[in-house]
Design a protein around this motif. Structure first.
Motif, PDB file in Angstrom:
ATOM      1  N   MET A 200       7.299 -27.345  27.485  1.00  0.00           N
ATOM      2  CA  MET A 200       8.132 -28.221  26.706  1.00  0.00           C
ATOM      3  C   MET A 200       7.754 -29.669  27.034  1.00  0.00           C
ATOM      4  N   PHE A 201       7.773 -30.514  25.993  1.00  0.00           N
ATOM      5  CA  PHE A 201       7.460 -31.918  26.220  1.00  0.00           C
ATOM      6  C   PHE A 201       8.343 -32.805  25.356  1.00  0.00           C
ATOM      7  N   GLN A 202       8.485 -34.047  25.800  1.00  0.00           N
ATOM      8  CA  GLN A 202       9.214 -35.069  25.059  1.00  0.00           C
ATOM      9  C   GLN A 202       8.399 -36.348  25.094  1.00  0.00           C
ATOM     10  N   ILE A 203       8.426 -37.079  23.991  1.00  0.00           N
ATOM     11  CA  ILE A 203       7.737 -38.355  23.890  1.00  0.00           C
ATOM     12  C   ILE A 203       8.718 -39.370  23.322  1.00  0.00           C
ATOM     13  N   LYS A 204       8.860 -40.502  24.012  1.00  0.00           N
ATOM     14  CA  LYS A 204       9.726 -41.588  23.541  1.00  0.00           C
ATOM     15  C   LYS A 204       8.881 -42.851  23.421  1.00  0.00           C
ATOM     16  N   LEU A 205       9.088 -43.581  22.328  1.00  0.00           N
ATOM     17  CA  LEU A 205       8.377 -44.836  22.114  1.00  0.00           C
ATOM     18  C   LEU A 205       9.346 -45.994  22.225  1.00  0.00           C
ATOM     19  N   ASP A 206       8.911 -47.047  22.905  1.00  0.00           N
ATOM     20  CA  ASP A 206       9.669 -48.290  23.002  1.00  0.00           C
ATOM     21  C   ASP A 206       8.765 -49.382  22.440  1.00  0.00           C
TER      22      ASP A 206
ATOM     23  N   GLY B 281       7.824 -27.330  32.744  1.00  0.00           N
ATOM     24  CA  GLY B 281       7.711 -25.889  32.691  1.00  0.00           C
ATOM     25  C   GLY B 281       6.288 -25.385  32.860  1.00  0.00           C
ATOM     26  N   LEU B 282       6.164 -24.085  32.715  1.00  0.00           N
ATOM     27  CA  LEU B 282       4.873 -23.421  32.815  1.00  0.00           C
ATOM     28  C   LEU B 282       4.158 -23.613  31.479  1.00  0.00           C
ATOM     29  N   VAL B 283       3.148 -24.468  31.463  1.00  0.00           N
ATOM     30  CA  VAL B 283       2.505 -24.905  30.224  1.00  0.00           C
ATOM     31  C   VAL B 283       1.170 -24.192  30.028  1.00  0.00           C
ATOM     32  N   GLN B 284       1.010 -23.626  28.842  1.00  0.00           N
ATOM     33  CA  GLN B 284      -0.239 -22.971  28.443  1.00  0.00           C
ATOM     34  C   GLN B 284      -1.144 -23.994  27.761  1.00  0.00           C
ATOM     35  N   VAL B 285      -2.406 -23.668  27.608  1.00  0.00           N
ATOM     36  CA  VAL B 285      -3.387 -24.575  27.013  1.00  0.00           C
ATOM     37  C   VAL B 285      -2.978 -24.987  25.602  1.00  0.00           C
ATOM     38  N   ASP B 286      -2.534 -24.045  24.781  1.00  0.00           N
ATOM     39  CA  ASP B 286      -2.158 -24.370  23.400  1.00  0.00           C
ATOM     40  C   ASP B 286      -1.027 -25.393  23.341  1.00  0.00           C
ATOM     41  N   GLU B 287      -0.029 -25.224  24.205  1.00  0.00           N
ATOM     42  CA  GLU B 287       1.080 -26.173  24.226  1.00  0.00           C
ATOM     43  C   GLU B 287       0.603 -27.548  24.694  1.00  0.00           C
ATOM     44  N   MET B 288      -0.291 -27.568  25.672  1.00  0.00           N
ATOM     45  CA  MET B 288      -0.808 -28.849  26.162  1.00  0.00           C
ATOM     46  C   MET B 288      -1.600 -29.557  25.064  1.00  0.00           C
ATOM     47  N   LYS B 289      -2.376 -28.817  24.310  1.00  0.00           N
ATOM     48  CA  LYS B 289      -3.134 -29.413  23.206  1.00  0.00           C
ATOM     49  C   LYS B 289      -2.190 -29.944  22.129  1.00  0.00           C
TER      50      LYS B 289
ATOM     51  N   ILE C  54       2.445 -46.791  29.930  1.00  0.00           N
ATOM     52  CA  ILE C  54       2.866 -45.397  29.788  1.00  0.00           C
ATOM     53  C   ILE C  54       3.538 -44.941  31.073  1.00  0.00           C
ATOM     54  N   PHE C  55       4.702 -44.303  30.905  1.00  0.00           N
ATOM     55  CA  PHE C  55       5.401 -43.667  32.018  1.00  0.00           C
ATOM     56  C   PHE C  55       5.337 -42.166  31.779  1.00  0.00           C
ATOM     57  N   ALA C  56       4.729 -41.438  32.698  1.00  0.00           N
ATOM     58  CA  ALA C  56       4.547 -39.992  32.562  1.00  0.00           C
ATOM     59  C   ALA C  56       5.321 -39.270  33.656  1.00  0.00           C
ATOM     60  N   ASP C  57       6.302 -38.485  33.249  1.00  0.00           N
ATOM     61  CA  ASP C  57       7.088 -37.702  34.205  1.00  0.00           C
ATOM     62  C   ASP C  57       6.538 -36.277  34.211  1.00  0.00           C
ATOM     63  N   LEU C  58       5.825 -35.947  35.270  1.00  0.00           N
ATOM     64  CA  LEU C  58       5.215 -34.622  35.403  1.00  0.00           C
ATOM     65  C   LEU C  58       5.776 -33.863  36.600  1.00  0.00           C
ATOM     66  N   ARG C  59       6.980 -34.219  37.018  1.00  0.00           N
ATOM     67  CA  ARG C  59       7.570 -33.578  38.191  1.00  0.00           C
ATOM     68  C   ARG C  59       7.823 -32.093  37.983  1.00  0.00           C
ATOM     69  N   LYS C  60       8.108 -31.688  36.753  1.00  0.00           N
ATOM     70  CA  LYS C  60       8.401 -30.272  36.479  1.00  0.00           C
ATOM     71  C   LYS C  60       7.261 -29.598  35.727  1.00  0.00           C
ATOM     72  N   PHE C  61       6.122 -30.254  35.675  1.00  0.00           N
ATOM     73  CA  PHE C  61       4.945 -29.734  34.985  1.00  0.00           C
ATOM     74  C   PHE C  61       4.287 -28.677  35.854  1.00  0.00           C
ATOM     75  N   ARG C  62       4.120 -27.493  35.301  1.00  0.00           N
ATOM     76  CA  ARG C  62       3.482 -26.386  36.007  1.00  0.00           C
ATOM     77  C   ARG C  62       2.355 -25.846  35.133  1.00  0.00           C
ATOM     78  N   PRO C  63       1.129 -26.279  35.368  1.00  0.00           N
ATOM     79  CA  PRO C  63       0.011 -25.785  34.559  1.00  0.00           C
ATOM     80  C   PRO C  63      -0.180 -24.285  34.768  1.00  0.00           C
ATOM     81  N   ALA C  64      -0.325 -23.553  33.669  1.00  0.00           N
ATOM     82  CA  ALA C  64      -0.504 -22.107  33.749  1.00  0.00           C
ATOM     83  C   ALA C  64      -1.906 -21.740  34.219  1.00  0.00           C
TER      84      ALA C  64
END
Length: 132
Positions: free
Chosen positions: A1-7, A19-27, A47-57
Motif C-alpha cells: 500500500m502507498f500514499q502520495i501527497k503533493l504540497d 506492508g509487504l510489497v511485491q514488484v508489481d505494486e512497487m512499479k 521529497i519526504f519518503a516514509d519507508l518505516r513500514k516498507f517490507r520488500p517481498a
C-alpha cells in the motif's frame, strides 16, 4: 500500500510505502509518483519518503527504488529525506543512491522530525542516529 501527497505551495512531495510489497505494486507506485511529480513546478523540489513500514517481498522490489532515485534526479530534486527502521534496507538504498548519483541529495534517518528539519533547512538540528 502507498500514499502520495503533493504540497504545491512548498514544492514538496510526501509519500509512504507500507506492508509487504511485491514488484508489481512497487512499479505501480513508481508510475503514480511520476504522474504526480510532473505536476510540480519550481526549482526547490523536496521529497519526504516514509519507508518505516516498507517490507520488500524480494530484492527485486528494492531494485525498483532505483527508478524513484533516477526520476528524482531528472526532476531536479534538491533534498530527499527517507525515514527507515531497517538498517539492511538502508544499506540497499545507500548502494542504489551511490549507483544513481542520487546520494548527493538523499539522506536516510531513523527520526521523522529530524528528517523533516533537514528537508526544510538542509541542517540537522538534533544528533539522532542517521542511517547509512
Amino acid at each position: 500500500m502507498f500514499q502520495i501527497k503533493l504540497d504545491k505551495l512548498n514544492t514538496a512531495i510526501e509519500f509512504s510505502v507500507e506492508g509487504l510489497v511485491q514488484v508489481d505494486e512497487m512499479k505501480q507506485f513508481v508510475a503514480e509518483l511520476r504522474r504526480s511529480a510532473v505536476t510540480m513546478t519550481g526549482s526547490d523540489l523536496k521529497i519526504f519518503a516514509d519507508l518505516r513500514k516498507f517490507r520488500p517481498a524480494s530484492p527485486d522490489v528494492v531494485e525498483v527504488v532505483r527508478d524513484v532515485q533516477e526520476f528524482a534526479k531528472t526532476m531536479g530534486v534538491r533534498r530527499m529525506a527517507t525515514v527507515l527502521e531497517s538498517e539492511v534496507l538502508a544499506l540497499h538504498m545507500s548502494r542504489l543512491a551511490r549507483e544513481t548519483g542520487a546520494d548527493k541529495f538523499i539522506r536516510r534517518f531513523t527520526d521523522e522530525q529530524e528528517a523533516r528539519e533537514w528537508l526544510t533547512t538542509g541542517e540537522s538540528l538534533r544528533k539522532s542516529r542517521r542511517l547509512p
